[in-house]
Write a protein that holds these residues in place. Structure first.
Motif, PDB file in Angstrom:
ATOM      1  N   ALA A 229       1.397  -1.306 -11.212  1.00 20.14           N
ATOM      2  CA  ALA A 229       2.100  -1.616  -9.917  1.00 20.14           C
ATOM      3  C   ALA A 229       1.800  -1.422  -8.635  1.00 20.14           C
ATOM      4  O   ALA A 229       2.473  -2.369  -7.093  1.00 20.14           O
ATOM      5  CB  ALA A 229       3.377  -0.014 -10.210  1.00 20.14           C
ATOM      6  N   SER A 230       0.841  -0.900  -8.437  1.00 15.38           N
ATOM      7  CA  SER A 230       0.594  -0.452  -7.174  1.00 15.38           C
ATOM      8  C   SER A 230      -0.453  -1.190  -6.406  1.00 15.38           C
ATOM      9  O   SER A 230       0.423  -1.927  -4.868  1.00 15.38           O
ATOM     10  CB  SER A 230      -0.645   0.987  -7.162  1.00 15.38           C
ATOM     11  N   LYS A 235       0.452  -6.429  -2.553  1.00 15.98           N
ATOM     12  CA  LYS A 235      -0.040  -8.373  -2.375  1.00 15.98           C
ATOM     13  C   LYS A 235       1.257  -8.005  -1.739  1.00 15.98           C
ATOM     14  O   LYS A 235       1.557  -8.590  -1.395  1.00 15.98           O
ATOM     15  CB  LYS A 235       0.177  -7.799  -4.149  1.00 15.98           C
ATOM     16  N   ILE A 236       2.346  -7.426  -2.236  1.00 20.84           N
ATOM     17  CA  ILE A 236       3.851  -7.836  -1.817  1.00 20.84           C
ATOM     18  C   ILE A 236       3.838  -7.257  -0.667  1.00 20.84           C
ATOM     19  O   ILE A 236       4.473  -8.363   0.278  1.00 20.84           O
ATOM     20  CB  ILE A 236       5.059  -7.669  -3.542  1.00 20.84           C
ATOM     21  N   VAL A 237       3.992  -6.631   0.122  1.00 20.64           N
ATOM     22  CA  VAL A 237       4.324  -6.081   0.971  1.00 20.64           C
ATOM     23  C   VAL A 237       2.541  -6.208   2.095  1.00 20.64           C
ATOM     24  O   VAL A 237       2.842  -6.176   3.259  1.00 20.64           O
ATOM     25  CB  VAL A 237       4.481  -4.432   1.103  1.00 20.64           C
ATOM     26  N   GLY A 238       1.468  -6.261   1.925  1.00 24.33           N
ATOM     27  CA  GLY A 238       0.512  -6.870   2.194  1.00 24.33           C
ATOM     28  C   GLY A 238      -0.031  -5.654   2.525  1.00 24.33           C
ATOM     29  O   GLY A 238      -1.130  -5.971   3.677  1.00 24.33           O
ATOM     30  N   LYS A 244      -2.361   4.057  -6.453  1.00 26.40           N
ATOM     31  CA  LYS A 244      -2.797   4.920  -7.542  1.00 26.40           C
ATOM     32  C   LYS A 244      -2.358   5.213  -8.353  1.00 26.40           C
ATOM     33  O   LYS A 244      -1.316   5.792  -8.961  1.00 26.40           O
ATOM     34  CB  LYS A 244      -3.758   3.456  -8.171  1.00 26.40           C
ATOM     35  N   ASN A 245      -3.234   6.337  -7.203  1.00 28.41           N
ATOM     36  CA  ASN A 245      -3.015   7.883  -7.694  1.00 28.41           C
ATOM     37  C   ASN A 245      -1.483   8.824  -7.455  1.00 28.41           C
ATOM     38  O   ASN A 245      -0.762   9.072  -8.550  1.00 28.41           O
ATOM     39  CB  ASN A 245      -3.665   9.352  -6.672  1.00 28.41           C
ATOM     40  N   ILE A 246      -0.652   7.937  -6.316  1.00 26.27           N
ATOM     41  CA  ILE A 246       0.856   8.885  -6.164  1.00 26.27           C
ATOM     42  C   ILE A 246       1.828   8.242  -7.216  1.00 26.27           C
ATOM     43  O   ILE A 246       2.777   8.838  -7.972  1.00 26.27           O
ATOM     44  CB  ILE A 246       1.229   8.481  -5.148  1.00 26.27           C
ATOM     45  N   MET A 247       0.992   6.872  -7.666  1.00 19.49           N
ATOM     46  CA  MET A 247       1.873   5.844  -8.702  1.00 19.49           C
ATOM     47  C   MET A 247       1.831   6.578 -10.038  1.00 19.49           C
ATOM     48  O   MET A 247       2.540   7.093 -10.680  1.00 19.49           O
ATOM     49  CB  MET A 247       1.976   4.082  -8.334  1.00 19.49           C
ATOM     50  N   SER A 248       0.316   7.352 -10.186  1.00 18.22           N
ATOM     51  CA  SER A 248       0.663   8.136 -11.965  1.00 18.22           C
ATOM     52  C   SER A 248       1.293   8.724 -12.137  1.00 18.22           C
ATOM     53  O   SER A 248       2.100   9.060 -13.254  1.00 18.22           O
ATOM     54  CB  SER A 248      -0.812   8.391 -11.231  1.00 18.22           C
ATOM     55  N   LEU A 249       1.649  10.269 -10.555  1.00 14.56           N
ATOM     56  CA  LEU A 249       2.322  10.963 -11.108  1.00 14.56           C
ATOM     57  C   LEU A 249       3.263  11.217 -10.604  1.00 14.56           C
ATOM     58  O   LEU A 249       3.946  11.664 -11.787  1.00 14.56           O
ATOM     59  CB  LEU A 249       2.072  11.817  -9.350  1.00 14.56           C
TER      60      LEU A 249
END
Length: 397
Positions: A229-230, A235-238, A244-249
């Motif tokens: 997801a990260s 890729k979308i935002v550039g 990925k650490n924040i997304m995991s939390l």
């Protein structure tokens, strides 16, 4: 076979050092933290000729590097949103403390230490292992002239924090416990109402299936989903908008609330001990570069960074605490959790309650008043806010 034996020797050496460090921490009631003992032993070992590839040879380094996202997913399962809502004042004071650290260290620190030193110091002082790892990684990738010294700076700064944080927490909680005790004696103390813990309807129903591999697979799946997801968002935002650490939390918290992940899930999968040993190996690996010359070079900045950190969290925690009705002593103690987190929050709270209370009833009332706040504070500072801060600051390296 020589390579395998080298791996076994390294594996045993690392785990024995970790075990001895835990014993020292227990015997000294965490005044001398296990992280500090580990760092001293490993530095001396490297100086005496232990191979610089110790952690890589033990295979713990590779495992730790891979498990960082899984550990963050696990952290997300350690606390409920209900507990955070019930302790909203603690959440605000703890968040203010981390903002205070960031503002003071990133402004005054740039003049007193240098830009890169200030960038490394702010997230590390605000948190623990994950923040230190993120800044080590960022400094290594930056190609800065003194990158090697900055990586060691991050590690040493992290292991020295307890020496500053524990005495401050103990002193402040002592004053808070005496304030509570005087209210108990006067008959004016009102215990906080415990939050309702009614069973919530979960998107994923509770299963009777109980298997360690089942729990580990679920953690790994969410860690993979977070990484994908990260990358997808970047890729979308550039731009790497959510690390990925924040997304995991975040996904750990989300899927725990939805019922997919059990509380304290790596413990249920009998993997939390090995996972933490592997993660610590990634952090301590940089100590192989900690020559006496580098340690002497970074020592003044260690002291400056710690001093600025204490000033930042004490000032901001005090101000916000004053605004929302949290006592000054408790507010500063909440801010100090950035220096140590769990299990220090648990140990110090118990020690103070036992020291100040005159009888079992008093001790329990004092502990019930301070422990939930300290546990939530440590989670906010070390596990959440510092990880966010590290991800933001890393973008400016």
């Amino acid at each position: 076979e020589v390579h395998i034996m080298q791996g076994i020797y390294s594996f045993v050496f690392v785990l024995v050092v970790f075990a001895i460090s835990d014993i020292v921490a227990q015997k000294t009631k965490s005044i001398i933290s296990s992280m500090f003992t580990c760092s001293v032993v490993f530095i001396l070992a490297f100086w005496l000729g232990v191979p610089a590839t110790l952690f890589q040879d033990s295979a713990l380094f590779s495992i730790g590097a891979m498990l960082i996202t899984s550990l963050l997913v696990h952290m997300g399962t350690l606390i409920s949103l209900e507990a955070l809502k019930a302790q909203w004042k603690t959440v605000l004071v703890a968040t203010a403390a981390v903002i205070g650290i960031a503002l003071v260290v990133l402004t005054a620190g740039q003049f007193l230490m240098g830009r890169n030193e200030a960038l490394v110091a702010a997230p590390v002082i605000a948190g623990g292992i994950i923040a230190a790892l993120k800044m080590q990684e960022s400094m290594t990738a930056s190609g800065a002239v003194n990158a090697e010294s900055l990586v060691v700076f991050a590690t040493v700064l992290m292991v020295m924090e307890g020496f500053i944080g524990y005495p401050i927490a103990s002193l402040m909680l002592n004053k808070e416990a005496k304030r509570i005790k005087s209210e108990i004696k006067a008959g004016t103390f009102v215990p906080e109402a415990k939050p309702e813990t009614a069973e919530k309807k979960r998107l994923f129903p509770k299963t009777d299936f109980d298997s360690e591999n089942f729990y580990l697979a679920k953690v790994a799946l969410i860690a993979l989903l977070a990484t994908m997801a990260s990358n997808w968002l970047a890729k979308i935002v550039g731009y790497n908008i959510i690390d990925k650490n924040i997304m995991s939390l975040l996904l750990g918290i989300l899927f725990h609330e939805l019922g997919f992940l059990e509380s304290n899930i790596l413990h249920k999968g009998s993997a939390s001990g090995l996972a933490m040993a592997a993660l610590m190996s990634v952090v301590f690996a940089s100590l192989s570069k900690a020559s006496p010359a580098i340690l002497l070079e970074i020592l003044p900045n260690i002291l400056i960074a710690q001093g600025l950190g204490v000033l930042g969290y004490a000032l901001f925690a005090f101000i916000v605490g004053k605004l929302i009705g949290v006592s000054p002593w408790l507010a500063i103690a909440i801010g100090s959790t950035a220096n140590y987190g769990f299990p220090g929050t648990y140990v110090v709270s118990n020690e103070v309650a036992n020291a100040v209370g005159d009888n079992p009833e008093e001790k329990k009332l004092i502990l019930d008043a301070i422990l939930p706040k300290m546990l939530v504070a440590g989670f906010i500072t070390v596990s959440i806010a510092s990880v966010f801060l590290a991800s933001i600051v890393a973008a400016f390296v």
